[in-house]
Design a protein around this motif. Structure first.
Motif, PDB file in Angstrom:
ATOM      1  N   LEU A  56       0.793  -1.232   0.000  1.00 40.02           N
ATOM      2  CA  LEU A  56       0.000   0.000   0.000  1.00 40.02           C
ATOM      3  C   LEU A  56       0.826   1.283   0.000  1.00 40.02           C
ATOM      4  O   LEU A  56       0.522   2.199  -0.776  1.00 40.02           O
ATOM      5  CB  LEU A  56      -0.984  -0.014   1.181  1.00 40.02           C
ATOM      6  N   PRO A  57       1.879   1.416   0.812  1.00 44.15           N
ATOM      7  CA  PRO A  57       2.640   2.674   0.769  1.00 44.15           C
ATOM      8  C   PRO A  57       3.323   2.945  -0.566  1.00 44.15           C
ATOM      9  O   PRO A  57       3.720   4.086  -0.838  1.00 44.15           O
ATOM     10  CB  PRO A  57       3.685   2.488   1.887  1.00 44.15           C
ATOM     11  N   ASP A  58       3.480   1.900  -1.408  1.00 48.87           N
ATOM     12  CA  ASP A  58       4.194   2.067  -2.671  1.00 48.87           C
ATOM     13  C   ASP A  58       3.285   2.377  -3.846  1.00 48.87           C
ATOM     14  O   ASP A  58       3.775   2.531  -4.973  1.00 48.87           O
ATOM     15  CB  ASP A  58       4.980   0.785  -2.999  1.00 48.87           C
ATOM     16  N   VAL A  59       1.976   2.464  -3.647  1.00 49.23           N
ATOM     17  CA  VAL A  59       1.068   2.665  -4.767  1.00 49.23           C
ATOM     18  C   VAL A  59       1.336   4.027  -5.398  1.00 49.23           C
ATOM     19  O   VAL A  59       1.416   5.045  -4.706  1.00 49.23           O
ATOM     20  CB  VAL A  59      -0.403   2.529  -4.331  1.00 49.23           C
TER      21      VAL A  59
ATOM     22  N   LEU B 108      -4.246   7.819   2.177  1.00 50.55           N
ATOM     23  CA  LEU B 108      -3.572   7.555   0.917  1.00 50.55           C
ATOM     24  C   LEU B 108      -4.564   7.129  -0.157  1.00 50.55           C
ATOM     25  O   LEU B 108      -4.512   7.619  -1.294  1.00 50.55           O
ATOM     26  CB  LEU B 108      -2.505   6.482   1.113  1.00 50.55           C
ATOM     27  N   LEU B 109      -5.485   6.227   0.169  1.00 44.08           N
ATOM     28  CA  LEU B 109      -6.460   5.787  -0.825  1.00 44.08           C
ATOM     29  C   LEU B 109      -7.401   6.917  -1.222  1.00 44.08           C
ATOM     30  O   LEU B 109      -7.791   7.038  -2.394  1.00 44.08           O
ATOM     31  CB  LEU B 109      -7.252   4.597  -0.278  1.00 44.08           C
ATOM     32  N   TRP B 110      -7.784   7.744  -0.279  1.00 37.05           N
ATOM     33  CA  TRP B 110      -8.625   8.900  -0.586  1.00 37.05           C
ATOM     34  C   TRP B 110      -7.894   9.856  -1.517  1.00 37.05           C
ATOM     35  O   TRP B 110      -8.480  10.414  -2.444  1.00 37.05           O
ATOM     36  CB  TRP B 110      -9.031   9.590   0.711  1.00 37.05           C
ATOM     37  N   ASP B 111      -6.590  10.017  -1.285  1.00 34.21           N
ATOM     38  CA  ASP B 111      -5.780  10.880  -2.147  1.00 34.21           C
ATOM     39  C   ASP B 111      -5.712  10.321  -3.563  1.00 34.21           C
ATOM     40  O   ASP B 111      -5.846  11.074  -4.537  1.00 34.21           O
ATOM     41  CB  ASP B 111      -4.366  11.009  -1.569  1.00 34.21           C
TER      42      ASP B 111
ATOM     43  N   LEU C 164     -11.283   3.103  -7.797  1.00 28.18           N
ATOM     44  CA  LEU C 164     -11.013   2.387  -6.557  1.00 28.18           C
ATOM     45  C   LEU C 164     -12.202   1.519  -6.169  1.00 28.18           C
ATOM     46  O   LEU C 164     -13.342   1.990  -6.132  1.00 28.18           O
ATOM     47  CB  LEU C 164     -10.718   3.390  -5.430  1.00 28.18           C
ATOM     48  N   ILE C 165     -11.913   0.240  -5.895  1.00 25.49           N
ATOM     49  CA  ILE C 165     -12.913  -0.675  -5.355  1.00 25.49           C
ATOM     50  C   ILE C 165     -12.447  -1.109  -3.974  1.00 25.49           C
ATOM     51  O   ILE C 165     -11.318  -1.572  -3.806  1.00 25.49           O
ATOM     52  CB  ILE C 165     -13.097  -1.918  -6.253  1.00 25.49           C
ATOM     53  N   LEU C 166     -13.330  -0.970  -2.984  1.00 24.80           N
ATOM     54  CA  LEU C 166     -13.026  -1.375  -1.617  1.00 24.80           C
ATOM     55  C   LEU C 166     -13.835  -2.619  -1.249  1.00 24.80           C
ATOM     56  O   LEU C 166     -14.977  -2.784  -1.687  1.00 24.80           O
ATOM     57  CB  LEU C 166     -13.337  -0.244  -0.640  1.00 24.80           C
ATOM     58  N   ILE C 167     -13.229  -3.455  -0.425  1.00 23.01           N
ATOM     59  CA  ILE C 167     -13.841  -4.707  -0.004  1.00 23.01           C
ATOM     60  C   ILE C 167     -13.914  -4.726   1.518  1.00 23.01           C
ATOM     61  O   ILE C 167     -12.951  -4.358   2.202  1.00 23.01           O
ATOM     62  CB  ILE C 167     -13.006  -5.935  -0.450  1.00 23.01           C
TER      63      ILE C 167
ATOM     64  N   GLN D 211     -16.738   1.018   8.799  1.00 23.00           N
ATOM     65  CA  GLN D 211     -16.720   1.416  10.199  1.00 23.00           C
ATOM     66  C   GLN D 211     -17.186   2.859  10.324  1.00 23.00           C
ATOM     67  O   GLN D 211     -17.035   3.667   9.393  1.00 23.00           O
ATOM     68  CB  GLN D 211     -15.300   1.289  10.775  1.00 23.00           C
ATOM     69  N   GLU D 212     -17.767   3.178  11.474  1.00 27.82           N
ATOM     70  CA  GLU D 212     -18.188   4.563  11.718  1.00 27.82           C
ATOM     71  C   GLU D 212     -16.992   5.496  11.581  1.00 27.82           C
ATOM     72  O   GLU D 212     -15.894   5.200  12.044  1.00 27.82           O
ATOM     73  CB  GLU D 212     -18.761   4.692  13.138  1.00 27.82           C
ATOM     74  N   GLY D 213     -17.242   6.639  10.927  1.00 25.91           N
ATOM     75  CA  GLY D 213     -16.190   7.619  10.737  1.00 25.91           C
ATOM     76  C   GLY D 213     -15.415   7.467   9.453  1.00 25.91           C
ATOM     77  O   GLY D 213     -14.547   8.289   9.143  1.00 25.91           O
ATOM     78  N   SER D 214     -15.722   6.434   8.670  1.00 25.48           N
ATOM     79  CA  SER D 214     -15.013   6.221   7.414  1.00 25.48           C
ATOM     80  C   SER D 214     -15.412   7.269   6.387  1.00 25.48           C
ATOM     81  O   SER D 214     -16.613   7.515   6.172  1.00 25.48           O
ATOM     82  CB  SER D 214     -15.309   4.830   6.871  1.00 25.48           C
ATOM     83  N   VAL D 215     -14.418   7.880   5.730  1.00 20.87           N
ATOM     84  CA  VAL D 215     -14.729   8.855   4.685  1.00 20.87           C
ATOM     85  C   VAL D 215     -15.416   8.162   3.505  1.00 20.87           C
ATOM     86  O   VAL D 215     -16.209   8.782   2.787  1.00 20.87           O
ATOM     87  CB  VAL D 215     -13.466   9.593   4.211  1.00 20.87           C
ATOM     88  N   PHE D 216     -15.126   6.887   3.312  1.00 17.31           N
ATOM     89  CA  PHE D 216     -15.725   6.161   2.197  1.00 17.31           C
ATOM     90  C   PHE D 216     -17.173   5.789   2.498  1.00 17.31           C
ATOM     91  O   PHE D 216     -18.019   5.770   1.596  1.00 17.31           O
ATOM     92  CB  PHE D 216     -14.894   4.918   1.877  1.00 17.31           C
ATOM     93  N   LEU D 217     -17.467   5.509   3.755  1.00 10.50           N
ATOM     94  CA  LEU D 217     -18.854   5.283   4.155  1.00 10.50           C
ATOM     95  C   LEU D 217     -19.684   6.541   3.885  1.00 10.50           C
ATOM     96  O   LEU D 217     -20.794   6.468   3.335  1.00 10.50           O
ATOM     97  CB  LEU D 217     -18.909   4.913   5.639  1.00 10.50           C
ATOM     98  N   GLU D 218     -19.137   7.669   4.242  1.00 13.08           N
ATOM     99  CA  GLU D 218     -19.843   8.937   4.030  1.00 13.08           C
ATOM    100  C   GLU D 218     -19.984   9.241   2.545  1.00 13.08           C
ATOM    101  O   GLU D 218     -21.047   9.677   2.082  1.00 13.08           O
ATOM    102  CB  GLU D 218     -19.083  10.063   4.729  1.00 13.08           C
ATOM    103  N   GLU D 219     -18.913   8.999   1.779  1.00 13.42           N
ATOM    104  CA  GLU D 219     -18.934   9.296   0.347  1.00 13.42           C
ATOM    105  C   GLU D 219     -19.997   8.472  -0.380  1.00 13.42           C
ATOM    106  O   GLU D 219     -20.669   8.972  -1.291  1.00 13.42           O
ATOM    107  CB  GLU D 219     -17.556   9.033  -0.258  1.00 13.42           C
TER     108      GLU D 219
END
Length: 814
Positions: free
Chosen positions: A489-492, A515-518, A526-529, A533-541
């Motif tokens: 992940l840090p190398d993407v 990093l993934l949001w960036d 981006l596909i997430l699996i 969790q509460e507070g996730s920016v992707f949940l909100e998006e």
């Protein structure tokens, strides 16, 4: 490696090491003449491959590790060796894999040793037979001479450095072991699946008074297995000349390396409070081993049969700490289990999870051609001479920080001899060309799907989350998801054109989430699996909310059932609402299965196993997940495959009741082309494929296009280059074939025949953007025809030429 301007060598043939594994069975007697004859034949058989390597390794399967454990320092001592067919220790394991009421019958070949199927106990899973009358008797002096002769003769024939290795296996296979099963049974583990059958890496030895090379007065009470083994190996290696050790069957990576259950996940509940203690117990083995066994002897590893997250989730495997601990260890190879159980998704996902971050210069691919113990030769029988377990793994690559991809430059073959001690010449003669052909078009850029593997997060997250996503990714590959490139992940990279990023849902507020949001903000798809969790920016998006956790069976729109087992799915099913594109319903309550907003997509990744019966719930044993009946249940990986349609990939299949499992599909890049690789157990199954650029017109094929998808069938294993895609046009049969150059200065010619009212997309070959010529309706020898102006455009998939209004034959020349 051969290199000369007159003898061009594909970059994919740049191997570092070729490892030839062999037992002692080819040595029918202990004479120097037999030794010389077998060794010379060994190197000659594999010459077409090792000529492209920097070194050659020969790895000896002598016994099952007891040659090290029992070594007394006397070179005249005779040793027990693997001279059997079958199970030589009476304390063998029961590997029966129950399929359960909801699953598909198990025909994988692992569950054949129960008394129900062999009531007289005649089978090799219940007893052992000598592989020939009067097998040779060997001493440690003979073994020393064998190692010396391998190096001498190998160097004489090849001119390369020759490394010779020994093996240590944890189990009851291969050879009789007094040490494991008579003298020191206390070293056998107490795991939930293979109790008292495998050596535990945390074992502590009871004292004895026998003479050992490192302990001539006997083993002191309380000696740990790592220390004892390390000292014994050091003595054996010094005396016999070995260079490296192979740790087999997961030794040192887990307390129960053959199962997806362990001390953290017991098949029913997770016990995260045990994780730190287990990590230290495993790491103590490595510290002890290396404290006694110097770094000059390198360690090569089989690893477990599972993925990193499964091992972390079930048994707190400290893979990251092993890599970073200075133990001089290679990353584990791809598991050979797929030859037995048919789970190539687990083989590939497990391997990618191990190499996402690895400790060495390169990593190793291993191919299973013969089994010298269990009377099968996978190339000849299990694979039936089809190269799918070459084509699929050879599509795998690791994306590096600089944007280039790394390939496995070390190649191993298990084993060059069969269970009878024969070395059938047809096997290297058939396998080597398939391997070289596949590596001729080896990956040279990131593939269309990129597994952004959160190596650090997997080791730090809750065990149920780690186990879930890695299990799901194997299931997805089993359902035709073309995933074969991995990155830590840090190398993407900041921008990856033409590639869909796939990763697990990161923890809210974490560096991984940022990093993934960036990357999403920079234009990535981006596909997430996994569980939100509460507070996730992707949940909100995605506009979803978390409701009460549900479990069990959910009704799906196609009339089938989605089964959600919380212990395998990272918890209960809570997500609902938002940008849902697919829902499941349970007694009036709805949960979101998949959601999409723009370039962001998500799927919950519900998992289950046929071993679990909701009417009679018991802890699962494994060792792997058993697929549910696809007629009644939605296969877990199908949800990710169908989600790819939101990004222009349409992948479906027509299968038959006799073999309902989905065909495999992988895709990698080579010189700006797509190289598609596939495998179907049923060659009559029809894979239907559409790429974002259109229906792929596979080179060398009559491509049947139906509904904008190319229909692929007729072969169990296949690999084809594709540079031309039908973006629009009539259904029908379109031929794509390479034709002779027949013109000075021409590199390649591609002929497309049969397209009607079509628009084509042509991917320009890297390094050949000049002197491209396109002719409509050309005639042999293709000098005359209507010239089409080749305008090169930049696309997300690389330089491309769009050709419209095609109603005849098109020649593309460069």
């Amino acid at each position: 490696m051969l290199s000369h301007p007159n003898f061009p060598t594909p970059a994919g043939w740049n191997f570092r090491d070729i490892q030839l594994e062999m037992s002692l069975k080819p040595f029918f007697d202990n004479s120097p003449e037999t030794r010389e004859r077998v060794i010379r034949e060994l190197f000659e058989q594999w010459r077409p491959l090792w000529r492209h390597a920097e070194t050659i390794s020969v790895m000896l399967w002598i016994a099952e590790g007891s040659e090290s454990l029992e070594y007394d320092g006397n070179l005249e001592t005779e040793f027990e060796w693997a001279r059997y067919h079958g199970a030589p220790n009476k304390h063998h394991w029961d590997a029966t894999l129950p399929s359960g009421k909801r699953g598909v019958p198990d025909h994988g070949g692992l569950g054949l040793n129960g008394s129900e199927w062999d009531p007289e106990g005649k089978g090799i899973h219940n007893r052992a037979y000598l592989y020939r009358e009067c097998p040779a008797v060997f001493t440690y002096r003979w073994l020393r001479d064998l190692v010396s002769d391998l190096k001498r003769i190998g160097r004489e024939i090849s001119g390369l450095d020759i490394w010779v290795g020994d093996t240590f296996d944890i189990g009851p296979e291969f050879a009789k072991s007094r040490f494991k099963f008579d003298w020191h049974r206390e070293i056998l583990g107490d795991g939930p699946l293979f109790k008292e059958q495998f050596v535990s890496c945390e074992a502590v030895l009871k004292g004895d008074e026998r003479c050992y090379a490192a302990y001539p007065e006997g083993i002191p009470e309380g000696t740990r297995i790592g220390t004892f083994l390390g000292k014994q190996l050091n003595a054996l290696f010094d005396d016999c000349g070995f260079d490296f050790l192979w740790l087999s069957n997961g030794f040192g990576f887990s307390l129960e390396p053959w199962a997806m259950v362990g001390e953290v996940f017991d098949g029913e509940n997770f016990h995260p409070e045990r994780s730190e203690g287990i990590k230290e117990r495993i790491l103590n083995f490595w510290r002890d081993l290396r404290g006694a066994f110097p770094l000059k002897y390198h360690l090569r590893t089989r690893g477990t049969n599972m993925a990193t997250g499964i091992d972390v989730g079930s048994d707190a495997s400290p893979l990251r700490e092993i890599y970073e601990g200075g133990f001089g260890v290679d990353a584990p190879v791809n598991s050979p289990w797929a030859a037995l159980d048919g789970d190539f998704g687990l083989e590939l996902s497990g391997w990618m999870s191990h190499i996402a971050r690895h400790p060495g210069e390169t990593f190793r691919y291993r191919f299973y051609i013969h089994d010298p113990w269990w009377l099968n030769s996978p190339w000849l029988d299990r694979y039936n001479r089809t190269p799918h377990d070459i084509y699929l793994p050879m599509s795998v690559s690791r994306l590096q920080k600089d944007g280039t991809v790394a390939l496995p430059r070390d190649i191993s073959f298990l084993t060059v001899d069969d269970s009878h001690g024969m070395m059938p010449l047809q096997v290297p003669n058939e396998v080597i060309p398939q391997l070289l052909r596949s590596r001729e078009t080896a990956p040279d850029a990131c593939g269309p799907l990129l597994w952004v593997y959160p190596f650090d997060d997997v080791h730090a997250s809750a065990p149920e989350r780690a186990l879930h996503v890695d299990s799901f990714m194997g299931a997805a590959i089993n359902e035709g998801v073309p995933l074969n490139t991995v990155v830590d992940l840090p190398d993407v990279p900041g921008k990856v054109q033409g590639t869909i990023l796939i990763s697990s849902v990161p923890a809210p507020g974490s560096a991984s989430e940022a990093l993934l949001w960036d990357r999403l903000g920079q234009g990535a798809s981006l596909i997430l699996i996994g569980a939100m969790q509460e507070g996730s920016v992707f949940l909100e998006e995605l506009g979803m909310e978390l409701a009460d956790a549900l479990s069990g069976d959910f009704a799906m729109p196609d009339g089938r059932i989605l089964s959600h087992l919380p212990m395998l799915s990272g918890g209960g099913f809570r997500e609902k609402g938002g940008c849902a594109i697919l829902n499941g319903e349970q007694e009036g309550q709805v949960r979101t299965v998949s959601a999409v907003k723009g370039r962001l997509a998500w799927t919950r990744g519900s998992l289950s196993t046929a071993e679990f019966d909701p009417e009679d719930p018991k802890p699962i044993r494994g060792p792997i997940l058993r697929p549910l009946d696809p007629v009644r249940f939605v296969p877990a990986g199908q949800l990710l495959r169908e989600l790819l349609a939101e990004f222009g990939w349409r992948i479906s299949a027509q299968t038959h009741a006799c073999e309902p499992r989905f065909p495999y599909l992988l895709a990698h890049r080579f010189r700006n082309a797509y190289i598609f690789s596939g495998y179907s157990r049923d060659e009559q199954a029809v894979l239907k494929l559409r790429h974002p650029l259109g229906a792929p017109l596979l080179k060398g094929m009559y491509n049947r296009v139906d509904g904008g998808q190319t229909k692929i069938s007729g072969a169990q294993a296949w690999q084809n280059e594709c540079r031309v895609f039908l973006e629009e046009g009539e259904d029908g049969v379109i031929q794509s074939k390479e034709v002779p150059q027949l013109m000075h200065g021409v590199y390649r010619r591609l002929l497309i025949i049969g397209a009607q009212n079509a628009s084509l997309n042509f991917l320009v070959e890297t390094g050949h953007t000049d002197q491209i010529r396109i002719l409509r309706d050309p005639h042999f020898p293709y000098f005359v025809g209507e010239v089409v102006d080749p305008v090169i455009q930049q696309s997300a998939h690389g330089p491309i030429i769009r050709i419209g209004n095609v109603n005849e034959t098109i020649l593309i020349e460069w």
